[in-house]
Design a protein around this motif. Structure first.
Motif, short mmCIF file in Angstrom:
data_model
loop_
_atom_site.label_atom_id
_atom_site.label_comp_id
_atom_site.label_asym_id
_atom_site.label_seq_id
_atom_site.Cartn_x
_atom_site.Cartn_y
_atom_site.Cartn_z
N LEU A 1 59.21 123.69 21.76
CA LEU A 1 58.95 123.04 20.47
C LEU A 1 59.98 123.61 19.30
O LEU A 1 59.93 124.76 18.90
N GLY A 2 61.10 122.64 19.06
CA GLY A 2 62.05 123.02 18.18
C GLY A 2 61.55 122.65 16.69
O GLY A 2 60.67 121.66 16.64
N ALA A 3 62.21 123.46 15.59
CA ALA A 3 61.77 123.21 14.46
C ALA A 3 62.34 122.08 13.57
O ALA A 3 61.80 121.72 12.44
N THR A 4 63.37 121.24 14.13
CA THR A 4 64.41 120.35 13.39
C THR A 4 64.35 119.12 14.45
O THR A 4 64.68 119.26 15.46
N PHE A 5 63.98 118.02 13.72
CA PHE A 5 64.24 116.95 14.16
C PHE A 5 65.57 116.21 14.39
O PHE A 5 66.43 116.41 13.37
N VAL A 6 66.07 115.85 15.63
CA VAL A 6 67.35 114.93 15.67
C VAL A 6 66.99 113.71 16.19
O VAL A 6 66.03 113.36 16.80
N VAL A 7 67.68 112.61 15.39
CA VAL A 7 67.45 111.19 15.96
C VAL A 7 69.02 110.71 16.55
O VAL A 7 69.96 110.98 15.63
N ASN A 8 69.03 110.20 17.66
CA ASN A 8 70.31 109.96 18.22
C ASN A 8 71.23 110.94 18.18
O ASN A 8 72.49 110.82 17.91
N GLY A 9 71.07 112.24 18.22
CA GLY A 9 71.78 113.45 18.18
C GLY A 9 72.31 113.82 16.85
O GLY A 9 73.10 114.77 16.69
N ALA A 10 71.53 113.41 15.84
CA ALA A 10 71.99 113.74 14.40
C ALA A 10 70.55 114.42 13.64
O ALA A 10 69.65 113.80 13.87
N ILE A 11 70.85 115.36 13.02
CA ILE A 11 69.65 115.95 12.40
C ILE A 11 69.25 115.07 11.40
O ILE A 11 69.75 114.45 10.59
N ALA A 12 67.72 114.95 11.44
CA ALA A 12 66.99 114.03 10.60
C ALA A 12 66.93 114.85 9.05
O ALA A 12 66.79 116.01 9.12
N PRO A 13 66.53 114.22 7.90
CA PRO A 13 66.55 112.76 7.65
C PRO A 13 67.91 112.14 7.72
O PRO A 13 68.98 112.55 7.22
N LEU A 14 67.80 110.93 8.15
CA LEU A 14 69.13 109.92 8.23
C LEU A 14 68.85 108.72 7.36
O LEU A 14 67.57 108.41 7.14
N SER A 15 69.84 107.97 6.95
CA SER A 15 69.65 106.92 6.37
C SER A 15 70.34 105.53 7.08
O SER A 15 71.29 105.72 8.11
N GLN A 16 69.71 104.37 6.81
CA GLN A 16 69.97 103.22 7.59
C GLN A 16 69.79 102.10 6.47
O GLN A 16 68.71 101.80 6.16
N SER A 17 70.86 101.12 6.25
CA SER A 17 70.42 99.99 5.66
C SER A 17 70.14 98.87 6.47
O SER A 17 70.87 98.88 7.71
N LEU A 18 69.21 97.90 6.06
CA LEU A 18 68.86 96.90 6.97
C LEU A 18 68.93 95.60 6.35
O LEU A 18 68.83 95.59 5.14
N PRO A 19 69.18 94.51 7.09
CA PRO A 19 69.05 93.17 6.56
C PRO A 19 67.73 92.79 6.05
O PRO A 19 66.71 93.36 6.56
N ARG A 20 67.67 91.65 5.31
CA ARG A 20 66.22 91.22 5.15
C ARG A 20 65.86 90.35 6.09
O ARG A 20 66.42 89.58 6.72
N GLY A 21 64.42 90.85 6.55
CA GLY A 21 64.02 90.14 7.62
C GLY A 21 63.25 91.01 8.77
O GLY A 21 62.88 92.25 8.25
N LEU A 22 63.10 90.55 9.83
CA LEU A 22 62.63 91.37 10.63
C LEU A 22 63.39 92.31 11.56
O LEU A 22 64.61 92.02 11.66
N VAL A 23 62.95 93.61 11.78
CA VAL A 23 63.98 94.56 12.35
C VAL A 23 63.07 95.18 13.55
O VAL A 23 61.72 95.24 13.46
N ARG A 24 63.87 95.35 14.81
CA ARG A 24 63.16 95.68 15.95
C ARG A 24 63.57 97.42 16.11
O ARG A 24 64.85 97.53 15.83
N LEU A 25 62.91 98.24 16.43
CA LEU A 25 63.01 99.62 16.66
C LEU A 25 62.54 99.97 17.98
O LEU A 25 61.25 99.65 18.29
N ARG A 26 63.45 100.18 18.99
CA ARG A 26 62.98 100.50 20.28
C ARG A 26 63.19 102.37 20.27
O ARG A 26 64.28 102.68 20.26
N ILE A 27 61.92 102.94 20.52
CA ILE A 27 61.73 104.13 20.43
C ILE A 27 61.59 104.93 21.50
O ILE A 27 60.57 104.83 22.22
#
Ligand code: C2O
Ligand code: CU
Ligand code: CU
Length: 487
Positions: free
Chosen positions: A210-236
């Protein structure tokens, strides 16, 4: 290399070794997009995956020693189509023996990449992997007997997206990295130098890492992402070795459209989903509802007080902001797939499995001898027996539906079966949540029986059997695994 649009910490060596608490106060770095290898339009070459030693900066400003698959950490996202056969050339250059297992794929045991398909350092394994199953999010990771936890943690993992005619035609967002994101969630520990650390102890065997730090796609969270207007799909994908993750959005619901093995019959709106290690879910967000939003994870906190009281902590993973760009303008579909409720009465036989935490062996001693801690002397087991490479535990008939019932003697464990997708009849003695009613290859087991309805379409002979096991990778390495043939 991951496309890492990191912009911070370059000059802040003094802050190394901080945990995610301090990271949370720093300016947000962009979510890395894992390089995509899109093969849905055809395959005109052999597919090389190079398993290698690498150096990767997760965001501490310092490189960690990692394994990567063509990349500095993790592998590419492979996007393939039902009907294709994938001609892989998998080169092992990590300096240790390894294997590469296709988690979620319905493929013959001979190409499954389990512990019997070892690739020696310097060798190339060339399986032809037939994709016959429906659209689904799958993954690949090391499955080296006794070393799965350490090798997967160090980076030998990646995502394989299967599409089919229906999914390619579906009225859903599908522009990779724009309105269709693949998220690989993991937890890590970083030492005072800012380097990834993984040390086994009796306790780590017991709970899993159990690690104390979360990473998403190999980068320490929190991260930011801008999204277009509309539906967005997250495959997790929950690619943690051992950590269960409860995911939620800061604002509004999540709409779950798919689980491990494919689309649900219709979208399921929930306030959160609980993901075990190894599980995959796909969700839709509507960015027209909230201009900013955050994907949060709630999970067991670390440290003395938390250990005593089992306290949870909520951490932001990705902060989304909506731009004025028009994206996928459709509505959330009402129907996704034709999926009948599972018919338990189809089952021709029932098998029982009890996962055993306590086989009376000294975990700390195994930890010290950890290089081959599993081998023939497992400390955990299933039905009273630790995994043994030369013992076949079950013989299953091809194409015949069965009910597998799983229970535990202690703790919560995620149970996984190779070579199939199954349907959950009950989970911890109760019906599964609606978002887990579709195709799955993982089930949670804590109290009472968890029961699945399963059948296998491919063969797995004695020299290339399938595995069933706990997907807490340290438990798997410790012997909580069994082998079965299909013929
Ligand atoms: Cu994800 Cu047997 O593995
Ligand atoms: Cu698997
Ligand atoms: Cu377990």
């Amino acid at each position: 290399m991951l496309i890492n649009r990191r912009t911070f910490l370059a000059g802040s060596a003094a802050s190394l070794g901080l945990t995610n608490l301090a990271m949370a106060q720093s300016p947000k770095r962009a979510l890395p997009v894992i390089p995509l290898t899109d093969l849905t339009n055809g395959i005109d070459r052999r597919l090389s995956l190079n398993l290698q030693n690498a150096a990767h900066d997760f965001g501490t400003g310092v490189a960690s020693q990692t394994y990567g698959i063509n990349n500095s950490y993790l592998g590419p996202v492979l996007r393939v189509k039902q009907g294709q056969t994938l001609p892989f050339d998998i080169s092992n250059n990590i300096g240790d023996v390894t294997t590469l297992h296709w988690h979620g794929l319905h493929i013959p045991g001979a190409v499954d990449g389990g512990p019997h398909q070892e690739i020696a350092h310097g060798d190339v394994w060339s399986p032809d992997v037939p994709i016959r199953q429906r659209a689904s999010m799958n993954w690949f990771h090391s499955h080296t007997h006794g070393k799965t936890a350490q090798q997967t943690h160090k980076g030998l993992a990646g995502v394989l997206l299967v599409e089919d005619e229906a999914s390619l035609d579906a009225d859903l967002p599908k522009t990779y990295g724009v309105d269709d994101f693949t998220l690989v969630l993991q937890d890590k520990s970083f030492n005072s130098k800012g380097q990834m650390a993984y040390n086994l102890s009796g306790e780590v065997f017991e709970d899993g890492f159990l690690g104390a730090t979360f990473v998403v796609n190999g980068a320490i969270a929190p991260l930011s992402q801008s999204l277009p207007r509309g539906l967005v799909r997250l495959r997790i994908l929950n690619a943690c070795n051992a950590r269960f993750l409860e995911l939620s959005m800061q604002t509004g619901a999540m709409t779950v459209i798919a689980s491990d093995g494919g689309f649900l019959s219709s979208p399921v709106e929930v306030s959160s989903i609980l993901m075990s290690p190894g599980e995959r879910y796909e969700v839709l967000l509507d960015t027209r509802v909230a201009a900013t939003n955050t994907l949060n994870v709630t999970s067991e906190d670390e440290g003395f007080v938390a250990d005593l009281f089992g306290r949870d902590k909520t951490t932001p993973l990705i902060e989304f902001s909506t731009t004025s760009t028009e994206g996928f303008s459709g509505a959330i579909p009402t129907h996704l797939a034709n999926l009948e409720p599972p018919r338990a009465s189809d089952a021709k036989r029932t098998r029982d499995f009890q996962l055993n935490m306590d086989m009376g062996e000294d975990l700390a001693a195994l930890a010290i001898a950890w290089d081959n801690f599993c081998g023939d002397a497992g400390a955990m087991g299933i039905n009273g027996q630790p995994m043994k490479m030369d013992r076949i535990d079950e013989k299953v008939a091809k194409g015949v539906p069965e009910i597998w019932r799983i229970s535990v003697d202690d703790q919560l464990h995620p149970f996984h079966i190779h070579g199939c997708s199954f349907r959950i009849l009950s989970q911890n003695g109760a019906p599964p949540p609606a978002y887990a009613e579709g195709w799955k290859d993982m089930v949670h087991v804590e109290e009472g029986w968890s029961e699945v309805l399963v059948s296998f379409d491919h063969e797995a002979p004695e020299d290339a059997p399938y595995m069933y096991h706990c997907h807490i990778l340290e438990h798997e390495d410790c012997g909580m695994m069994g082998q079965f043939t299909v013929s």
